[in-house]
Design a protein around this motif. Structure first.
Motif, PDB file in Angstrom:
ATOM      1  N   ARG A   1     -14.674 -11.780 -43.256  1.00 22.08           N
ATOM      2  CA  ARG A   1     -15.271 -12.718 -44.273  1.00 22.08           C
ATOM      3  C   ARG A   1     -15.936 -13.832 -43.704  1.00 22.08           C
ATOM      4  N   VAL A   2     -16.913 -14.380 -44.263  1.00 22.18           N
ATOM      5  CA  VAL A   2     -17.510 -15.598 -43.473  1.00 22.18           C
ATOM      6  C   VAL A   2     -18.516 -16.026 -44.515  1.00 22.18           C
ATOM      7  N   TYR A   3     -18.904 -17.480 -44.577  1.00 21.92           N
ATOM      8  CA  TYR A   3     -19.886 -17.861 -45.379  1.00 21.92           C
ATOM      9  C   TYR A   3     -21.241 -17.826 -44.622  1.00 21.92           C
ATOM     10  N   ALA A   4     -22.431 -17.730 -45.538  1.00 19.92           N
ATOM     11  CA  ALA A   4     -23.493 -17.568 -45.157  1.00 19.92           C
ATOM     12  C   ALA A   4     -24.124 -18.367 -44.156  1.00 19.92           C
ATOM     13  N   ALA A   5     -23.866 -19.735 -44.603  1.00 19.34           N
ATOM     14  CA  ALA A   5     -24.370 -20.903 -43.922  1.00 19.34           C
ATOM     15  C   ALA A   5     -23.860 -20.926 -42.455  1.00 19.34           C
ATOM     16  N   ARG A   6     -22.706 -20.380 -42.128  1.00 20.81           N
ATOM     17  CA  ARG A   6     -22.132 -20.297 -41.047  1.00 20.81           C
ATOM     18  C   ARG A   6     -22.912 -19.389 -40.068  1.00 20.81           C
ATOM     19  N   LEU A   7     -23.675 -18.605 -40.569  1.00 20.37           N
ATOM     20  CA  LEU A   7     -24.432 -17.657 -39.528  1.00 20.37           C
ATOM     21  C   LEU A   7     -25.747 -18.219 -39.232  1.00 20.37           C
ATOM     22  N   ALA A   8     -26.232 -19.406 -39.794  1.00 16.61           N
ATOM     23  CA  ALA A   8     -27.383 -19.983 -39.552  1.00 16.61           C
ATOM     24  C   ALA A   8     -27.500 -20.294 -38.078  1.00 16.61           C
ATOM     25  N   GLY A   9     -28.413 -19.930 -37.375  1.00 13.93           N
ATOM     26  CA  GLY A   9     -28.464 -20.249 -35.778  1.00 13.93           C
ATOM     27  C   GLY A   9     -27.461 -19.624 -34.885  1.00 13.93           C
ATOM     28  N   MET A  10     -26.669 -18.624 -35.308  1.00  8.69           N
ATOM     29  CA  MET A  10     -25.900 -18.054 -34.633  1.00  8.69           C
ATOM     30  C   MET A  10     -26.626 -17.099 -33.743  1.00  8.69           C
ATOM     31  N   VAL A  11     -26.026 -16.878 -32.308  1.00  7.31           N
ATOM     32  CA  VAL A  11     -26.788 -15.906 -31.660  1.00  7.31           C
ATOM     33  C   VAL A  11     -26.473 -14.251 -31.847  1.00  7.31           C
ATOM     34  N   VAL A  12     -27.506 -13.672 -31.870  1.00  9.80           N
ATOM     35  CA  VAL A  12     -27.317 -12.274 -32.185  1.00  9.80           C
ATOM     36  C   VAL A  12     -27.538 -11.539 -30.749  1.00  9.80           C
ATOM     37  N   LEU A  13     -26.507 -10.503 -30.387  1.00  4.05           N
ATOM     38  CA  LEU A  13     -26.370  -9.736 -29.379  1.00  4.05           C
ATOM     39  C   LEU A  13     -26.727  -8.421 -29.520  1.00  4.05           C
ATOM     40  N   GLY A  14     -27.084  -7.827 -28.437  1.00  3.47           N
ATOM     41  CA  GLY A  14     -27.109  -6.423 -28.362  1.00  3.47           C
ATOM     42  C   GLY A  14     -25.620  -6.016 -27.954  1.00  3.47           C
ATOM     43  N   PRO A  15     -25.403  -4.625 -27.905  1.00  2.20           N
ATOM     44  CA  PRO A  15     -24.024  -3.847 -27.509  1.00  2.20           C
ATOM     45  C   PRO A  15     -23.780  -4.385 -26.145  1.00  2.20           C
ATOM     46  N   ASP A  16     -24.395  -4.587 -25.074  1.00  2.00           N
ATOM     47  CA  ASP A  16     -24.026  -4.884 -23.894  1.00  2.00           C
ATOM     48  C   ASP A  16     -24.391  -6.446 -23.702  1.00  2.00           C
ATOM     49  N   GLY A  17     -24.401  -7.492 -24.499  1.00  3.12           N
ATOM     50  CA  GLY A  17     -24.156  -8.779 -24.577  1.00  3.12           C
ATOM     51  C   GLY A  17     -25.681  -9.565 -24.477  1.00  3.12           C
ATOM     52  N   GLU A  18     -26.501  -8.766 -24.276  1.00  3.94           N
ATOM     53  CA  GLU A  18     -27.977  -9.603 -24.130  1.00  3.94           C
ATOM     54  C   GLU A  18     -28.286 -10.143 -25.457  1.00  3.94           C
ATOM     55  N   SER A  19     -28.891 -11.282 -25.263  1.00  6.12           N
ATOM     56  CA  SER A  19     -29.242 -11.909 -26.499  1.00  6.12           C
ATOM     57  C   SER A  19     -30.524 -11.538 -27.114  1.00  6.12           C
ATOM     58  N   ILE A  20     -30.611 -11.198 -28.443  1.00  7.54           N
ATOM     59  CA  ILE A  20     -31.744 -10.740 -28.883  1.00  7.54           C
ATOM     60  C   ILE A  20     -32.443 -12.019 -29.593  1.00  7.54           C
ATOM     61  N   GLY A  21     -31.783 -12.783 -30.316  1.00 13.55           N
ATOM     62  CA  GLY A  21     -32.547 -13.898 -30.966  1.00 13.55           C
ATOM     63  C   GLY A  21     -31.278 -14.566 -31.756  1.00 13.55           C
ATOM     64  N   ARG A  22     -31.700 -15.199 -32.915  1.00 14.20           N
ATOM     65  CA  ARG A  22     -30.667 -15.975 -33.590  1.00 14.20           C
ATOM     66  C   ARG A  22     -30.914 -15.739 -35.069  1.00 14.20           C
TER      67      ARG A  22
END
Length: 431
Positions: free
Chosen positions: A6-27
């Motif tokens: 459960r999460v609020y959408a605004a909480r996700l803004a700017g959050m790092v997006v990682l691949g399965p091996d932990g590499e950063s893809i974007g935000r």
């Protein structure tokens, strides 16, 4: 770290997006939900993710394996790089839903009955089937007299007005949307604005102050700049043009019909419009058409300390700050007699009390306003410069051309908006 369901959408803004091996893809830049005409629980379709290249792509929510307090992790590192394009029925939670006016009929919140309240966030939750749906809508009464109002989480079924027609209502607030732009570079804000529907784009543009809007407009393709400028009232448009760099304002007005450009020029402050008119008198693909009329210009009796203070101006681009030009008064372009230039590195090596007249580089060739793009590129390459002086036949400094201006005109006209071929990027390690 435990995954969140459960999460609020605004909480996700700017959050790092990682691949399965932990590499950063974007935000994460937004959450895409489906809102239909019929009353049906909104589903989360996916995330708008901004890659390191600033391209915004769509990642289906089923590709998300975990939402943690500090990052979103995907099940796979293979994501399509096709630019995100909003489809019918899709709504941007942060870009469109926030600050929508709705009504609440929750019997446990009688204090909100009959009041116009605005949406401040959407609570999303993962179901047993791994789908994500909107379960809560955080609302607050519209502020009065600047006082802050309490925020109330309400079950989505008790909220009315969260529909396509409700989102289309005029005069929707943008304060929360603008908060997301705080600290972002103008080109990042420009990219975000381009992704918004026309209604929201116009509301955001109207809410930005003149200086910020000028910076953002300069990062848009010229046809989009012109379209947004025409949506503004003429007086406001003239104020924004005055806040733009003269060369960018000239490029924008030069792309318009002469009658339209003249209408804006007449509303501008005469001093600002004079600079722009002077630039418009030159062919757009020459040194005179590309130059800025506001480089760093100094009199001979300026000290090194004063010169360094001038180049510390945060509004100067690194290219323009790399070179200061020394002239006989007057120092406003077109100036008095051009004496030469001083490189930033030389200023850093000299005593603060030294006069710039004693360290002028008189040997660096200057440019004529009729120099072509080809000649400019050879000039920068030959002398290892990122900025060069433009002088007339009587040796008056007219302005300066920087390498970014040259690149802007060497690239295709639509380089800011050009689509790349659909690609696949992977962050998974080969086995």
């Amino acid at each position: 770290m435990a995954a969140v369901t459960r999460v609020y959408a605004a909480r996700l803004a700017g959050m790092v997006v990682l691949g399965p091996d932990g590499e950063s893809i974007g935000r994460v830049r937004d959450v895409v939900v489906s809102i239909s005409i019929v009353r049906q629980q909104p589903r989360v379709l996916g995330l708008v993710v901004e890659l390191l290249t600033r391209r915004r792509i769509f990642v289906p929510i089923l590709r998300v394996t975990a939402i943690e307090p500090s990052a979103v992790t995907l099940t796979t590192g293979n994501v399509s790089l096709r630019r995100f394009s909003q489809r019918p029925g899709e709504v941007l939670a942060l870009g469109q839903v926030l600050e929508t006016r709705v009504r609440v009929d929750d019997p446990d919140l009688e204090q909100l009955a009959g009041l116009d309240v605005v949406v401040v966030d959407l609570g999303i939750e993962q179901t047993r089937t791994r789908d994500w749906v909107v379960t809560k809508v955080a609302v607050r009464p519209q502020r009065r007299l600047g006082r802050r109002s309490n925020i109330y989480p309400v079950d989505w079924k008790h909220v009315h007005g969260l529909t396509p027609s409700g989102l289309a209502m005029p005069d929707q607030g943008v304060a929360q949307l603008l908060e997301q732009f705080q600290g972002q570079r103008p080109i990042e804000v420009a990219d975000a604005i381009r992704e918004l529907p026309a209604k929201r784009r116009f509301e955001v543009v109207n809410a930005l102050d003149d200086e910020r809007l000028a910076d953002v407009l300069q990062e848009l393709p010229e046809d989009e700049q012109a379209a947004l400028l025409r949506q503004l009232k003429t007086e406001r448009a003239a104020d924004v043009l005055e806040a733009m760099d003269p060369d960018d304002a000239a490029d924008l007005l030069g792309s318009m019909a002469p009658a339209d450009a003249e209408q804006f020029l007449r509303r501008m402050d005469p001093e600002d419009s004079e600079d722009v008119r002077r630039l418009l008198s030159h062919s757009p693909n020459t040194a005179g058409g590309l130059m800025t009329s506001e480089p760093v210009v100094l009199a001979p009796d300026t000290t090194v300390a004063e010169a360094l203070a001038r180049v510390r101006d945060p509004d100067l681009t690194p290219a323009l700050a790399s070179l200061v030009f020394v002239v006989r008064p007057p120092t406003a372009t077109p100036t008095g007699r051009y004496l030469g230039c001083v490189h930033l590195q030389r200023l850093l090596r000299e005593p603060p009390a030294e006069l710039v007249s004693g360290i002028v580089d008189k040997d660096l060739p200057s440019l004529r306003p009729e120099e072509t793009l080809g000649a400019l590129t050879r000039y920068f390459a030959a002398y290892n410069l990122v900025c060069g002086p433009v002088v007339d036949e009587e040796n008056h400094l007219l302005g300066a051309v920087s390498v970014d201006d040259v690149l802007d005109h060497l690239l295709p006209d639509d380089w800011r908006a050009r689509e790349a071929e659909p690609l696949i990027v992977t962050t998974e390690k080969s086995t």
